[in-house]
Design an enzyme around this catalytic site. Structure first.
Site, PDB file in Angstrom:
ATOM      1  N   LYS A  49       0.829  -1.230  -0.052  1.00 31.86           N
ATOM      2  CA  LYS A  49       0.080  -0.075   0.123  1.00 31.86           C
ATOM      3  C   LYS A  49       0.964   1.287   0.131  1.00 31.86           C
ATOM      4  O   LYS A  49       2.116   1.139   0.324  1.00 31.86           O
ATOM      5  CB  LYS A  49      -0.880   0.209   1.183  1.00 31.86           C
ATOM      6  CG  LYS A  49      -0.357   0.124   2.552  1.00 31.86           C
ATOM      7  CD  LYS A  49       0.205   1.473   3.188  1.00 31.86           C
ATOM      8  CE  LYS A  49       0.938   1.486   4.350  1.00 31.86           C
ATOM      9  NZ  LYS A  49       1.473   2.646   4.668  1.00 31.86           N
ATOM     10  N   PRO A 108       9.021  -3.398  -0.713  1.00 25.60           N
ATOM     11  CA  PRO A 108      10.366  -2.894   0.010  1.00 25.60           C
ATOM     12  C   PRO A 108      10.227  -3.141   1.440  1.00 25.60           C
ATOM     13  O   PRO A 108       9.071  -3.206   1.914  1.00 25.60           O
ATOM     14  CB  PRO A 108      10.293  -1.643  -0.271  1.00 25.60           C
ATOM     15  CG  PRO A 108       9.485  -1.325  -1.500  1.00 25.60           C
ATOM     16  CD  PRO A 108       8.505  -2.226  -1.582  1.00 25.60           C
ATOM     17  N   ILE A 109      11.163  -3.758   2.101  1.00 27.02           N
ATOM     18  CA  ILE A 109      11.401  -4.239   3.639  1.00 27.02           C
ATOM     19  C   ILE A 109      11.478  -3.072   4.433  1.00 27.02           C
ATOM     20  O   ILE A 109      12.463  -2.049   3.965  1.00 27.02           O
ATOM     21  CB  ILE A 109      12.401  -5.275   3.894  1.00 27.02           C
ATOM     22  CG1 ILE A 109      12.006  -6.652   2.953  1.00 27.02           C
ATOM     23  CG2 ILE A 109      12.550  -5.689   5.278  1.00 27.02           C
ATOM     24  CD1 ILE A 109      13.073  -7.468   2.753  1.00 27.02           C
ATOM     25  N   GLY A 167      10.036  -0.284   4.238  1.00 27.97           N
ATOM     26  CA  GLY A 167       9.865   0.843   3.383  1.00 27.97           C
ATOM     27  C   GLY A 167       8.534   1.600   3.503  1.00 27.97           C
ATOM     28  O   GLY A 167       8.486   2.507   2.600  1.00 27.97           O
ATOM     29  N   GLY A 168       7.649   1.332   4.382  1.00 28.73           N
ATOM     30  CA  GLY A 168       6.632   2.283   4.455  1.00 28.73           C
ATOM     31  C   GLY A 168       5.330   1.834   3.760  1.00 28.73           C
ATOM     32  O   GLY A 168       4.326   2.681   3.363  1.00 28.73           O
ATOM     33  N   MET A 169       5.486   0.611   3.087  1.00 28.31           N
ATOM     34  CA  MET A 169       4.489  -0.099   2.548  1.00 28.31           C
ATOM     35  C   MET A 169       3.631  -1.219   3.020  1.00 28.31           C
ATOM     36  O   MET A 169       2.985  -2.100   2.241  1.00 28.31           O
ATOM     37  CB  MET A 169       5.099  -0.108   1.056  1.00 28.31           C
ATOM     38  CG  MET A 169       5.353   0.816   0.238  1.00 28.31           C
ATOM     39  SD  MET A 169       5.984   0.491  -1.481  1.00 28.31           S
ATOM     40  CE  MET A 169       4.707  -0.203  -2.230  1.00 28.31           C
ATOM     41  N   ALA A 170       3.761  -1.237   4.193  1.00 28.62           N
ATOM     42  CA  ALA A 170       3.065  -2.462   4.779  1.00 28.62           C
ATOM     43  C   ALA A 170       3.266  -3.890   4.392  1.00 28.62           C
ATOM     44  O   ALA A 170       2.485  -4.754   4.321  1.00 28.62           O
ATOM     45  CB  ALA A 170       1.563  -2.101   4.860  1.00 28.62           C
ATOM     46  N   GLY A 171       4.513  -4.122   3.991  1.00 23.31           N
ATOM     47  CA  GLY A 171       5.020  -5.351   3.422  1.00 23.31           C
ATOM     48  C   GLY A 171       4.695  -6.662   4.443  1.00 23.31           C
ATOM     49  O   GLY A 171       4.041  -7.655   3.989  1.00 23.31           O
ATOM     50  N   SER A 189       2.590  -6.550   7.150  1.00 28.58           N
ATOM     51  CA  SER A 189       1.089  -7.001   7.302  1.00 28.58           C
ATOM     52  C   SER A 189       0.398  -7.487   6.023  1.00 28.58           C
ATOM     53  O   SER A 189      -0.539  -8.164   6.106  1.00 28.58           O
ATOM     54  CB  SER A 189       0.586  -5.291   7.532  1.00 28.58           C
ATOM     55  OG  SER A 189       1.106  -4.737   8.697  1.00 28.58           O
ATOM     56  N   ASP A 234      -2.007  -2.369  10.511  1.00 29.72           N
ATOM     57  CA  ASP A 234      -2.446  -2.470   9.065  1.00 29.72           C
ATOM     58  C   ASP A 234      -2.999  -3.509   8.543  1.00 29.72           C
ATOM     59  O   ASP A 234      -3.309  -3.361   7.183  1.00 29.72           O
ATOM     60  CB  ASP A 234      -0.991  -2.010   8.432  1.00 29.72           C
ATOM     61  CG  ASP A 234      -0.419  -0.637   8.522  1.00 29.72           C
ATOM     62  OD1 ASP A 234      -1.564   0.364   8.890  1.00 29.72           O
ATOM     63  OD2 ASP A 234       0.729  -0.191   8.242  1.00 29.72           O
TER      64      ASP A 234
END
EC number: 2.7.1.148
Length: 289
Positions: free
Chosen positions: A12, A97-98, A100-104, A106, A139
């Site tokens: 996200k 991205p780990i 990275g602010g993209m909720a990987g 979650s 998230d």
């Protein structure tokens, strides 16, 4: 009952992110618009002969394959609740991205909950999965639901929105990792001078107005992260100078995204970012709803 299930765990971005206040429990109340993008991890769940064993493997050495992994925790929760005695292996192939602010993490957790639910015919609906997911991460309920949504509280109070207007999205992760705990520990909600107008953003999405939406993109966490990592500003500048309608950081960073209404401009920016060696992960993608 299937012996193998493959799922896509979508990442996200935050089209808008505001931190309202710090709560007595140490968490922060947020006001955000979340959007799923077509960057995803592969989650492959396979039954094994080892009864009761949950094994997680990943293609990234920096990730925990042990009990601290959110996918493991998701499987363990459902195994314990429903008395599942089979063995499984959860394979995670990372693209999100780990840190990275993209909720990987979650997203992987959400996909695992969905996969276990399907594999073992637990018949949990989306709401039931989200109620369990929030125990594992703020998230996770959003990642179960996906699409476009206003997220409030710690991120778990969700109001779905219609799909935003189509556009081209560049996602650029610089070669730095940001601690979410560090950003939350240093942000001062009472001192924030500029905030996103989440209601106006939601209206722009409902009106399918890409240009109004783009002008409103804003993330207050940049106040903390950008001074620590100037490369974020460098990436944003290249995107905006190259024709992005706007460019901001996602989540606590350091991933940056830009919205484009022109594919040629987006491709030129991709070349520019690559030549300047500012990113370790770079995607030209789109919204998913």
């Amino acid at each position: 009952m299937s012996d193998k299930i493959e799922l896509k765990a979508y990442g996200k971005i935050n089209l808008g992110l505001d931190v309202i206040r710090k709560r007595p429990d140490g968490y922060h109340d947020l006001d955000m618009i979340m959007q799923t993008v077509n960057v995803y991890d592969d989650i492959i769940i396979t039954k094994t002969e080892k009864n009761g064993e949950i094994k997680v493997t990943t293609d990234k050495e920096v990730l925990s394959n042990e009990k601290g992994n959110l996918a493991y925790m998701a499987a363990r929760m459902l195994f314990d609740e429903f008395g599942i005695n089979d063995g499984i292996e959860i394979r995670i192939n990372k693209r999100i991205p780990i840190a990275g602010g993209m909720a990987g993490g979650s997203a992987d957790c959400a996909a695992t909950l969905k996969g276990i639910n399907e594999m073992f015919k637990l018949n949990l609906d989306e709401k039931a999965l989200m109620e369990r997911g929030v125990k594992l991460g703020a998230d996770v309920p959003y990642c179960i639901m996906g699409g476009t949504a206003i997220a409030r509280g710690i991120g778990e109070i969700l109001t779905p929105l219609p799909a935003p207007p189509k556009c081209h999205v560049i996602i650029a992760k610089p070669p730095v990792s940001v601690s979410t705990a560090y950003v939350y520990g240093h942000i001062k909600p009472d001192s924030i001078e500029k905030r996103p107008d989440i209601e106006k953003m939601a209206d722009a999405i409902r009106n399918k107005d890409l240009y109004a939406l783009s002008k409103l993109l804003y993330n207050v966490m940049e106040d903390v992260t950008v001074p620590e990592y100037p490369v974020i500003s460098q990436i944003k500048d290249i995107m905006i100078n190259g024709g992005a309608l706007n460019s901001i950081m996602s989540g606590s960073g350091p991933t940056v995204f830009g919205l484009f209404d022109n594919i040629e401009k987006a491709e030129k920016v991709m070349e520019n970012l690559t030549q300047n060696n500012l990113t370790e992960q770079l995607y030209l993608t789109e919204f998913i709803n």
